[in-house]
Design a protein around this motif. Structure first.
Motif, PDB file in Angstrom:
ATOM      1  N   ALA A 146       0.878  -1.176   0.000  1.00 31.02           N
ATOM      2  CA  ALA A 146       0.000   0.000   0.000  1.00 31.02           C
ATOM      3  C   ALA A 146       0.916   1.226   0.000  1.00 31.02           C
ATOM      4  O   ALA A 146       2.144   1.099   0.006  1.00 31.02           O
ATOM      5  CB  ALA A 146      -0.918   0.001   1.223  1.00 31.02           C
ATOM      6  N   GLU A 147       0.320   2.412   0.020  1.00 29.10           N
ATOM      7  CA  GLU A 147       1.129   3.627   0.078  1.00 29.10           C
ATOM      8  C   GLU A 147       1.777   3.824   1.438  1.00 29.10           C
ATOM      9  O   GLU A 147       2.678   4.646   1.579  1.00 29.10           O
ATOM     10  CB  GLU A 147       0.264   4.848  -0.263  1.00 29.10           C
ATOM     11  N   THR A 148       1.304   3.103   2.441  1.00 22.71           N
ATOM     12  CA  THR A 148       1.894   3.142   3.772  1.00 22.71           C
ATOM     13  C   THR A 148       2.049   1.702   4.266  1.00 22.71           C
ATOM     14  O   THR A 148       1.409   0.791   3.734  1.00 22.71           O
ATOM     15  CB  THR A 148       0.996   3.891   4.773  1.00 22.71           C
ATOM     16  N   PRO A 149       2.877   1.487   5.287  1.00 15.00           N
ATOM     17  CA  PRO A 149       2.830   0.188   5.954  1.00 15.00           C
ATOM     18  C   PRO A 149       1.451   0.003   6.571  1.00 15.00           C
ATOM     19  O   PRO A 149       0.758   0.971   6.879  1.00 15.00           O
ATOM     20  CB  PRO A 149       3.925   0.301   7.025  1.00 15.00           C
ATOM     21  N   LEU A 150       1.050  -1.245   6.764  1.00 12.59           N
ATOM     22  CA  LEU A 150      -0.301  -1.539   7.231  1.00 12.59           C
ATOM     23  C   LEU A 150      -0.268  -2.321   8.538  1.00 12.59           C
ATOM     24  O   LEU A 150       0.517  -3.258   8.695  1.00 12.59           O
ATOM     25  CB  LEU A 150      -1.057  -2.353   6.176  1.00 12.59           C
ATOM     26  N   TRP A 151      -1.154  -1.944   9.452  1.00 15.08           N
ATOM     27  CA  TRP A 151      -1.410  -2.735  10.648  1.00 15.08           C
ATOM     28  C   TRP A 151      -2.718  -3.479  10.407  1.00 15.08           C
ATOM     29  O   TRP A 151      -3.786  -2.852  10.297  1.00 15.08           O
ATOM     30  CB  TRP A 151      -1.506  -1.833  11.879  1.00 15.08           C
ATOM     31  N   ALA A 152      -2.633  -4.802  10.301  1.00 17.35           N
ATOM     32  CA  ALA A 152      -3.796  -5.616   9.943  1.00 17.35           C
ATOM     33  C   ALA A 152      -4.568  -5.995  11.201  1.00 17.35           C
ATOM     34  O   ALA A 152      -4.585  -7.165  11.625  1.00 17.35           O
ATOM     35  CB  ALA A 152      -3.354  -6.843   9.167  1.00 17.35           C
ATOM     36  N   GLU A 153      -5.249  -5.030  11.775  1.00 17.20           N
ATOM     37  CA  GLU A 153      -5.921  -5.213  13.061  1.00 17.20           C
ATOM     38  C   GLU A 153      -7.019  -6.258  12.984  1.00 17.20           C
ATOM     39  O   GLU A 153      -7.133  -7.132  13.871  1.00 17.20           O
ATOM     40  CB  GLU A 153      -6.488  -3.872  13.540  1.00 17.20           C
ATOM     41  N   GLU A 154      -7.866  -6.203  11.971  1.00 24.07           N
ATOM     42  CA  GLU A 154      -8.986  -7.142  11.889  1.00 24.07           C
ATOM     43  C   GLU A 154      -8.503  -8.569  11.672  1.00 24.07           C
ATOM     44  O   GLU A 154      -9.068  -9.518  12.228  1.00 24.07           O
ATOM     45  CB  GLU A 154      -9.933  -6.715  10.770  1.00 24.07           C
ATOM     46  N   ALA A 155      -7.469  -8.727  10.857  1.00 25.50           N
ATOM     47  CA  ALA A 155      -6.929 -10.067  10.635  1.00 25.50           C
ATOM     48  C   ALA A 155      -6.423 -10.672  11.942  1.00 25.50           C
ATOM     49  O   ALA A 155      -6.635 -11.857  12.216  1.00 25.50           O
ATOM     50  CB  ALA A 155      -5.808 -10.013   9.605  1.00 25.50           C
ATOM     51  N   ALA A 156      -5.754  -9.854  12.757  1.00 27.65           N
ATOM     52  CA  ALA A 156      -5.241 -10.345  14.039  1.00 27.65           C
ATOM     53  C   ALA A 156      -6.382 -10.726  14.980  1.00 27.65           C
ATOM     54  O   ALA A 156      -6.305 -11.738  15.688  1.00 27.65           O
ATOM     55  CB  ALA A 156      -4.347  -9.291  14.673  1.00 27.65           C
ATOM     56  N   LYS A 157      -7.444  -9.923  14.978  1.00 30.42           N
ATOM     57  CA  LYS A 157      -8.588 -10.231  15.848  1.00 30.42           C
ATOM     58  C   LYS A 157      -9.209 -11.577  15.497  1.00 30.42           C
ATOM     59  O   LYS A 157      -9.667 -12.315  16.369  1.00 30.42           O
ATOM     60  CB  LYS A 157      -9.636  -9.123  15.741  1.00 30.42           C
ATOM     61  N   ILE A 158      -9.242 -11.911  14.228  1.00 32.94           N
ATOM     62  CA  ILE A 158      -9.819 -13.188  13.800  1.00 32.94           C
ATOM     63  C   ILE A 158      -9.051 -14.361  14.406  1.00 32.94           C
ATOM     64  O   ILE A 158      -9.631 -15.401  14.751  1.00 32.94           O
ATOM     65  CB  ILE A 158      -9.811 -13.273  12.259  1.00 32.94           C
ATOM     66  N   LEU A 159      -7.752 -14.192  14.576  1.00 31.44           N
ATOM     67  CA  LEU A 159      -6.903 -15.285  15.041  1.00 31.44           C
ATOM     68  C   LEU A 159      -6.939 -15.481  16.548  1.00 31.44           C
ATOM     69  O   LEU A 159      -6.676 -16.584  17.041  1.00 31.44           O
ATOM     70  CB  LEU A 159      -5.458 -15.033  14.603  1.00 31.44           C
ATOM     71  N   VAL A 160      -7.259 -14.425  17.304  1.00 33.02           N
ATOM     72  CA  VAL A 160      -7.262 -14.526  18.759  1.00 33.02           C
ATOM     73  C   VAL A 160      -8.337 -15.521  19.206  1.00 33.02           C
ATOM     74  O   VAL A 160      -9.494 -15.454  18.779  1.00 33.02           O
ATOM     75  CB  VAL A 160      -7.487 -13.148  19.407  1.00 33.02           C
ATOM     76  N   GLY A 161      -7.945 -16.447  20.060  1.00 35.71           N
ATOM     77  CA  GLY A 161      -8.851 -17.481  20.533  1.00 35.71           C
ATOM     78  C   GLY A 161      -8.847 -18.738  19.695  1.00 35.71           C
ATOM     79  O   GLY A 161      -9.484 -19.726  20.055  1.00 35.71           O
ATOM     80  N   SER A 162      -8.134 -18.714  18.576  1.00 37.51           N
ATOM     81  CA  SER A 162      -8.100 -19.884  17.698  1.00 37.51           C
ATOM     82  C   SER A 162      -6.866 -20.732  17.972  1.00 37.51           C
ATOM     83  O   SER A 162      -5.932 -20.320  18.650  1.00 37.51           O
ATOM     84  CB  SER A 162      -8.081 -19.443  16.233  1.00 37.51           C
ATOM     85  N   THR A 163      -6.866 -21.915  17.418  1.00 39.23           N
ATOM     86  CA  THR A 163      -5.692 -22.792  17.468  1.00 39.23           C
ATOM     87  C   THR A 163      -4.842 -22.630  16.213  1.00 39.23           C
ATOM     88  O   THR A 163      -3.942 -23.428  15.973  1.00 39.23           O
ATOM     89  CB  THR A 163      -6.130 -24.256  17.591  1.00 39.23           C
ATOM     90  N   LEU A 164      -5.094 -21.591  15.445  1.00 36.19           N
ATOM     91  CA  LEU A 164      -4.464 -21.376  14.143  1.00 36.19           C
ATOM     92  C   LEU A 164      -4.793 -22.529  13.196  1.00 36.19           C
ATOM     93  O   LEU A 164      -3.969 -22.969  12.400  1.00 36.19           O
ATOM     94  CB  LEU A 164      -2.953 -21.177  14.272  1.00 36.19           C
ATOM     95  N   ASP A 165      -6.016 -23.014  13.294  1.00 37.11           N
ATOM     96  CA  ASP A 165      -6.486 -24.025  12.372  1.00 37.11           C
ATOM     97  C   ASP A 165      -6.553 -23.445  10.962  1.00 37.11           C
ATOM     98  O   ASP A 165      -6.608 -22.224  10.763  1.00 37.11           O
ATOM     99  CB  ASP A 165      -7.859 -24.530  12.794  1.00 37.11           C
TER     100      ASP A 165
END
Length: 287
Positions: free
Chosen positions: A220-239
């Motif tokens: 992108a034109e800036t570096p990105l912090w993928a906040e929503e992607a990280a939220k999806i992973l919290v609580g998972s087993t990384l399945d």
């Protein structure tokens, strides 16, 4: 390939440097390692009349602990980051990232402050700093202030720095003991900017992801912090299904240009591939 003429200044203190930048105004540029500015000057894409070299300011160098934070002087070189036992122990993703920046000759001179401050979306450290929730300490004629890395980048080569301000230090909260980390970078050749890259820092508890942070480089034109992607992973087993969903969320926020590193769709897809690989490596390291 020859830069225009300029006056050279080598201040010994931060106050002297910001004073020079304030007095000289728009015709002056601060010089850190020079690996971004000097090539632009050679191509006459930048033609400052004054260079203010920060290399003689000892207060801008070094790595130290300050309570629960690690503070790194802006003129600390990438080579010094690699050699720092404190960083290797507390924030090892910085060493990992420094090792894939350019080549050894560049890393001996290139600085952390220069890498994070000029707003080049291809630089590696900005996304890592967003991932780590770092804060930049900034000095200018009107005094000092702090700017969160996640609020610093506003466009390609456009940041929250005001005219005459310089980054003096980077302050990073120490990640939790036992965290997992990875910086996964796809590049065409040694020393190149990333086609796409992903930074991950996570912790696990009871076999599940307890915390996660993700940064993306050069998509992108800036570096990105993928906040929503990280939220999806919290609580998972990384399945596999959850990782696929998080990767899709990360890809959705990218907007890379088509260039000699590949078409936009390819670079977006490679951001997802780098993220999946970084997640796997970080999970393997987490204790």
């Amino acid at each position: 390939m020859i830069p225009g003429s300029f006056a050279y200044h080598r201040p010994k203190t931060v106050s002297e440097a910001v004073g020079l930048l304030a007095d000289l105004g728009d015709e002056a540029r601060a010089l850190a390692g020079g690996h971004s500015l000097i090539p632009m000057m050679k191509l006459r894409l930048a033609t400052p009349e004054h260079l203010v070299d920060l290399a003689a300011i000892g207060d801008l160098k070094g790595v130290r602990a300050d309570g629960s934070d690690i503070v790194i002087g802006a003129m600390t070189t990438q080579h010094a980051l690699i050699a720092s036992a404190l960083l290797t122990d507390k924030i090892p993703i910085l060493r990992e990232t420094s090792l894939v920046i350019a080549d050894p000759q560049v890393r001996y001179v290139g600085t952390l402050g220069g890498n994070v401050a000029n707003g080049d979306p291809g630089n590696d450290m900005p996304a890592v700093m967003m991932c780590l929730n770092a804060t930049y300490q900034v000095a200018g004629k009107s005094g000092e202030r702090r700017i969160a890395a996640r609020e610093f980048y506003q466009g390609a080569y456009f940041t929250a720095l005001e005219p005459g301000e310089i980054v003096t230090a980077i302050r990073i909260p120490q990640p939790a003991a036992g965290h997992g980390h990875a910086y996964q970078k796809l590049k065409r050749k040694v020393g190149d900017y990333a086609t796409a890259a992903a930074a991950v820092v996570l912790t696990k508890a009871g076999g599940k992801v307890a915390t996660c942070s993700i940064g993306l480089t050069n998509v992108a034109e800036t570096p990105l912090w993928a906040e929503e992607a990280a939220k999806i992973l919290v609580g998972s087993t990384l399945d596999a299904a959850t990782v696929k969903k998080a990767v899709a969320a990360a890809e959705a926020i990218t907007s890379p240009a088509s260039d000699n590193r590949g078409p936009a769709a390819y670079r977006t897809k490679m951001a997802g591939v780098m993220l999946a690989r970084a997640l796997a490596r970080a999970a393997a390291l987490a204790r």
